[in-house]
Structure formats: structure tokens, C-alpha cells
Design a protein around this motif. Structure first.
Motif, PDB file in Angstrom:
ATOM      1  N   ARG A 181       0.462   0.893 -45.993  1.00  0.00           N
ATOM      2  CA  ARG A 181       1.367   1.985 -45.801  1.00  0.00           C
ATOM      3  C   ARG A 181       1.743   1.692 -44.219  1.00  0.00           C
ATOM      4  O   ARG A 181       0.711   1.050 -43.459  1.00  0.00           O
ATOM      5  CB  ARG A 181       0.623   3.402 -45.587  1.00  0.00           C
ATOM      6  N   LYS A 203       3.498   3.583 -40.626  1.00  0.00           N
ATOM      7  CA  LYS A 203       4.355   4.477 -40.214  1.00  0.00           C
ATOM      8  C   LYS A 203       5.561   4.203 -39.439  1.00  0.00           C
ATOM      9  O   LYS A 203       5.361   3.358 -38.329  1.00  0.00           O
ATOM     10  CB  LYS A 203       3.210   5.246 -39.473  1.00  0.00           C
ATOM     11  N   ILE A 205       6.788   8.859 -40.495  1.00  0.00           N
ATOM     12  CA  ILE A 205       6.906   8.740 -41.785  1.00  0.00           C
ATOM     13  C   ILE A 205       6.263   7.528 -42.495  1.00  0.00           C
ATOM     14  O   ILE A 205       6.388   6.355 -42.100  1.00  0.00           O
ATOM     15  CB  ILE A 205       8.231   8.999 -42.378  1.00  0.00           C
ATOM     16  N   TRP A 206       5.135   7.935 -43.255  1.00  0.00           N
ATOM     17  CA  TRP A 206       4.353   6.805 -43.872  1.00  0.00           C
ATOM     18  C   TRP A 206       5.386   6.139 -45.180  1.00  0.00           C
ATOM     19  O   TRP A 206       5.579   6.571 -46.160  1.00  0.00           O
ATOM     20  CB  TRP A 206       3.011   7.037 -44.593  1.00  0.00           C
ATOM     21  N   LYS A 207       5.411   4.683 -44.879  1.00  0.00           N
ATOM     22  CA  LYS A 207       6.237   4.178 -46.106  1.00  0.00           C
ATOM     23  C   LYS A 207       5.157   3.269 -46.678  1.00  0.00           C
ATOM     24  O   LYS A 207       4.563   2.671 -46.228  1.00  0.00           O
ATOM     25  CB  LYS A 207       7.246   3.251 -45.364  1.00  0.00           C
TER      26      LYS A 207
END
Length: 619
Positions: A34, A36, A40-42
Motif C-alpha cells: 500500500r 499513501k 489515499i492508500w493505493k
């Protein structure tokens, strides 16, 4: 049930990139990373991880990168760091990590010493430093500079400068034009020896120029898997937050290599400034912190409690007073609660008070917390055990792939670093120096046979640390070179005194001096946040760090804590005089290493006037 990939990793029988390949084949859709970005966490799956690694490798081969070449990476931890790192290794190359905080002269030295052919930069700032190093020093091997973040890069027209997206696109075009290239690359990757160099980690350089320690795939895997096995982690219960630079061997081991051992998840923090928020959002199951991190977390809680309502402060102090004796009994029993009464009381305190504190810290899911790089004060260890977060100390060197000794349930004595990992042998030299031997010991220093021979003898590496064995656990006394011998011939460990001084919430750093002198003194850097808040509460006037150190009440405050620390030592080891540093120690000024370790010689030279005045003389 045994996992065949885990078994191969434990024995160190595979190169690191091949583990990415195997995990991607058995769990392609499971989460690997993940990251950030803008809050927003991708998500990145294992399948995407392997695919990007392959495309970067094909792109690098298009640039002429191959076996024996070296790639340097300068930037914060992001997935691209790992794509580049593993892609380089898959081609038979070696990755060299660069601290993003290092000024260009330090980067230039490492690039020159390592002969790096490609440098991957996280952003414009890192590109600027590399370009400055190339302009002002001789870097004949450096051919390509690759940048990840293209913000601010539009006007750059330097030779050999390309984007990371372009590198991947080169690999994609190569794959489209020559599908067999990927098959051939995978075959070559699988045939790479785990005993080849995988990474080069430069020592912090506290006593001289940094040296490039060469670590093999086997070195890294055996060390990392020892921690994973001890605490029973697997892909379902192992999740970390990567927030320290990946060029640090401890972060590399506890984040990315342990991930390869068990197929788990790494979360990349958005920045150092957002770590607290990121911890709360992720709730990692394992957390590694240097002593300063743990001390800062404790101070944060103390400040929040002082700012709360009187009833909340009373409830917190009441809970802590009940938890302290339980924690002490638990430590004495090897980390176990012996009585039913203690177990019930600890559970009640957790439910009523400490659960909320754990959630505030973001460590409510942490099955194990670790402290490395230096020993942490017993008071800090006791505090976190009180709130239900036992901290296990680990010890290692860059030259032993981060982990050589580790505490574990049943082995948690204060001031000790536990027992050796299963594959490691150790003994103490005649002077008490810790010597180690095993599969985690490095391959040697890059192009420095004399430096290698100075620390290696028949497979045994000299740690440079004086140690003792206490109830089966190893205790690190001090660095061999740092021991102080007073004019009266007494041997004194400065780090023990420094740790006692830094237990104060108002002391950020302490440097004990006194070699060849008739008494011990200290240079003390105050903690600007805590001392500043203390001064504000008392309406004491100050405007800068320097002006705060000149306030008479502040000196009296620090003096009280110096006396408190002195009460623990014999008179010969007590701090008779101290000076408050008028500035914060800084990496850019050469006073700290990139890992925030004190450069003693540099400080003693820069503050020679203050030291002379402590001993009644003028420099």
C-alpha cells in the motif's frame, strides 16, 4: 503446515527476486504494497509487483545494465524503490541505498566508491544533488539518472536523465517486440546464486569514511526469517509500516525482506511527518523503532495526558500505578504473568485505559514491537510493557544483515539484547569484544580488502562492541573505541551514562567526555519541544533554541536531571559539569550521521571551546 517458499527463504536458498516471482504465482491477487498518496492508500498486488519488477529489469537491460553493475537509489520508501532494487538484483546487479537526507558531497563519495552506473532518484531534490555531484566530481561510471516523481522536472535537459515511467515503457516495448526476452530473463533470474552480492550498505561513518558492506541474498534472508520464525508471523498476520529510509539495513530487513519470507504486506508511509496518522490507519502487526522513536512516543502520551482534564489525568496515573508492579513482576518472570490476579488486573487496565492509548499510537494490532540501533532506557521499556506493548530489543550490525541477537518471550532482561539467532555462533574476545560467525556475516567491504581483514578472522567478525553475558542474554556495554579512560586510570562506559541522561524528557542528546581528564563532563542538547512547553507553562521568555538554553531556570531543570542520573553511578562515573549546546546537532553540519548517530570526534572538535571551559581552560 510447512510452506515450501518459506522453507526456501529460511535456508536462504533463493535470490530475493525469485521469491517475488514465487509469491506472485501462488497469490497473484493478494495485497503486497500500500502506498499513501495525497491521503489515499493505493494498492499493489503480488502479481503487479512481479510484473513491474520484470518491466523495470527489461528496461534496465535496454540501458545496458547487466551482471556486476551497480545501481544507487536515493529517495523515500515507495514501491518504485523495490521494483528498481529487485530488478537490479534479477539482472545480477547490486543495489546501493543512499540516504535522502545526505548532502551531495556524501552522495558523490558513495557513487564514486561504488562505481554506480544508474541512479534512481525519488524526486527533484534528489536529482539536483546527483547532478551537482556529477558536475563537481569525477563519476565516470554514472550513465543514467532515473527520477520517479516528475514534479518540477519538465525543464531538465541533462544527458542520461529519464523518468521511471519511461524506464518501464522501455521494458514494455522490449517485451512487445521480443516476447522471448522475458522467458530468458526469468530463467537467468532463477539461476542466480543466493551467495552473490544483493545489496551494498554503507556504514554510518561515525569514525571515518563510510565503507560499503556487501550483503548476499542468503545473508539477508537468514537474518530476516529468524525474526519471522521466532514470533510466528506469516502472510496473514504480518503487516508493517515502512517509514525509515530503505537504505538502512534494519528497515530493509524488517520491511521488505521479511515480506519476502512470508508473502505479507508492506505499507509505505506518505512522509516522516505523517507517520503517527499512518500508524493509526494501518495498525501494523510488527513495528520497529529506534530508541528515539519510542522515547518520543512516550513523551507524546505524557504531553497529551498533561493537557487533558484533571479526572483523565487522575485515571491515567491510577492505572499506571497499578500496572507498574505487574510489569516489574512480568519482567522478572521472563515476560509471563504468573498469577491469576495479575492477569485479571492487567486485562481490566487494558480495557479501561490502555486499549485507548494503544489505538492512539496505532499499535493496537502489534503482536511484537522491536527496538534496534541502540539500547533503550529501562523506564521506557517498563512504560510500554505497562500499557501492554512489550518491546523486544534486537542487536546487529550492517555487517550481519541487521539482526544477530534478539529478545523474545522468556528473554527480556533490561539492558540486554537477547540470544543469538539460531544460525549464529558467538564468543567474547580476551578484551570482552563480541565476535560472531554464521551465514548472516557479510561478504566483505567493497574494494577494501584491508578493512575487511581488520574485522574478519577465520570467518569470525569483530563487532567493535564490548559485551557481557547476563543470565544467558548478551549485554552490550559500549563501543570499544568509545570507552573513556580517566587520568586516574578508570575505565568508564560513556553510553551507559548517556542513556541515563537521555531518560529525561528534557534531554534530546548527551555526549559524555572525559578521556584523559580527571572527571567526567557532558555536552547536553535539550529537547526543544518538551523544554519549550515547560518554559511556556512557567511564562519564561525565549524566542529561539539558543535563547531557551540561556534561561537560568532551564539550566537548573537540566541540572536536576543530571543529578538524578548521577545517583545511579559510582562517583568516578558521575557527571561533575555539563554544558548546554546552543544549537541542535545536525546531519548537514557533520555532527550526526544519516542514521542520527553522534559523530563524537566531530562534536569534540566543533565544541572544543565548551569542553575546555568545563575543565577550566580556554581552547
Amino acid at each position: 503446515m510447512s510452506n515450501p517458499i518459506r522453507d526456501l527463504a529460511r535456508a536462504g536458498n533463493l535470490p530475493l527476486p525469485q521469491l517475488v516471482r514465487l509469491w506472485s504465482e501462488i497469490q497473484p491477487d493478494r495485497l503486497a504494497f500500500r502506498e499513501k498518496e495525497l491521503g489515499i492508500w493505493k494498492r499493489v498486488t503480488w502479481g503487479e509487483y512481479a510484473r513491474n519488477m520484470d518491466l523495470v529489469a527489461l528496461g534496465l537491460s535496454e540501458l545496458g545494465y547487466g551482471p556486476g553493475d551497480r545501481m544507487a537509489i536515493a529517495g523515500e520508501g515507495v514501491p518504485e524503490w523495490m521494483y528498481a532494487d529487485l530488478a537490479s538484483q534479477s539482472l545480477g546487479g547490486v543495489c546501493v541505498g543512499l540516504y535522502p537526507t545526505s548532502p551531495w558531497p556524501e552522495l558523490a563519495y558513495i557513487l564514486q566508491n561504488s562505481g554506480a552506473r544508474v541512479v534512481v532518484c525519488g524526486d527533484q531534490e534528489q536529482v539536483d544533488k546527483i547532478l551537482e555531484a556529477r558536475r563537481r566530481t569525477d563519476l565516470p561510471n554514472l550513465s543514467w539518472i532515473v527520477y520517479v516523481d516528475d514534479k518540477g522536472m519538465r525543464g531538465y535537459q541533462e544527458d542520461g536523465l529519464i523518468s521511471f515511467a519511461d524506464l518501464i515503457e522501455r521494458g514494455r516495448r522490449r517485451l512487445e517486440q521480443e516476447p522471448a526476452a522475458l522467458v530468458a530473463h526469468k530463467k537467468q533470474m532463477a539461476e542466480r546464486s543466493p551467495d552473490e552480492p544483493a545489496i551494498i550498505v554503507y556504514t554510518s561513518g561515525t569514525t571515518g569514511a563510510p565503507k560499503g558492506a556487501m550483503l548476499s541474498h542468503r545473508n539477508m534472508l537468514v537474518a530476516a526469517c529468524s525474526v519471522v520464525d521466532t514470533f510466528g508471523y506469516d502472510g496473514n498476520n504480518h503487516e508493517v509500516l515502512c517509514y525509515l529510509p530503505l537504505c538502512h539495513v534494519a528497515e530493509r530487513s524488517f520491511s521488505t525482506v521479511m515480506q519476502l519470507c512470508c508473502g505479507s504486506v508492506v505499507n509505505f508511509a506518505e512522509s516522516v511527518d505523517t507517520v503517527s496518522a499512518d500508524l493509526r490507519e494501518i495498525g501494523p502487526t510488527l513495528f520497529l523503532g529506534v530508541p528515539r522513536i519510542w522515547e518520543k512516543l512516550q513523551q507524546t502520551i505524557d504531553i497529551k495526558i498533561r493537557e487533558s482534564y484533571p479526572l483523565h489525568r487522575w485515571a491515567y496515573q491510577f492505572a499506571l500505578s497499578r500496572a507498574l508492579p505487574i510489569a516489574r513482576r512480568e519482567i522478572a518472570a521472563g515476560g509471563q504473568r504468573r498469577t491469576l490476579r495479575d492477569r485479571i488486573m492487567a486485562w481490566l487496565l487494558y480495557v479501561l485505559m490502555f486499549r485507548n492509548i494503544q489505538r492512539f499510537l496505532g499499535l493496537y494490532r502489534a503482536a511484537a514491537c522491536f527496538c534496534g540501533a541502540a539500547s533503550v532506557s529501562p523506564e521506557t521499556l517498563l512504560f510500554f510493557r505497562c500499557i501492554g506493548l512489550p518491546i523486544y530489543q534486537v542487536y546487529g550490525m550492517t555487517e550481519t544483515a541487521a539482526v544477530a541477537f534478539q529478545q523474545q518471550p522468556g528473554r527480556t532482561a533490561f539492558g540486554c539484547v537477547g540470544v543469538p539467532i539460531p544460525s549464529l555462533q558467538y564468543r567474547l574476545g580476551e578484551d570482552g569484544e563480541l565476535l560472531m560467525k554464521g551465514p548472516t556475516v557479510f561478504l566483505g567491504y567493497l574494494d577494501a580488502p584491508e578493512a575487511t581483514a581488520a574485522v574478519m578472522n577465520d570467518g569470525w567478525i569483530a563487532s567493535g562492541d564490548i559485551a557481557a553475558v547476563v543470565d544467558g542474554e548478551v549485554q552490550i556495554i559500549d563501543r570499544k573505541k568509545d570507552l573513556i579512560i580517566t587520568s586516574g586510570g578508570k575505565n568508564i562506559s560513556p553510553s551507559e551514562i548517556e542513556h541515563a541522561l537521555k531518560e529525561s524528557a528534557y534531554v534530546r542528546e548527551a555526549i559524555v567526555v572525559g578521556d584523559g581528564r580527571n572527571f567526567v563532563s557532558a555536552l547536553i542538547q535539550i529537547d526543544y519541544d518538551t523544554v519549550g512547553k515547560w518554559a511556556q507553562e512557567r511564562q519564561l521568555s525565549f524566542t529561539t533554541f539558543r535563547s531557551l538554553t540561556l534561561v537560568a531556570d532551564v539550566r537548573e531543570l537540566i541540572g536536576q536531571d543530571v543529578q538524578k542520573a548521577n545517583s545511579r553511578f559510582a562517583r568516578v562515573a558521575q557527571v561533575r559539569k555539563f554544558a548546554l549546546l546552543s544549537k541542535e546537532l545536525d546531519h548537514d553540519d557533520g555532527e550526526l550521521t544519516a542514521t542520527m548517530k553522534v559523530r563524537r570526534k566531530s562534536i569534540e572538535q566543533k565544541f572544543a571551546q565548551e569542553i575546555s571551559e568545563l575543565y577550566g581552560a580556554r581552547a
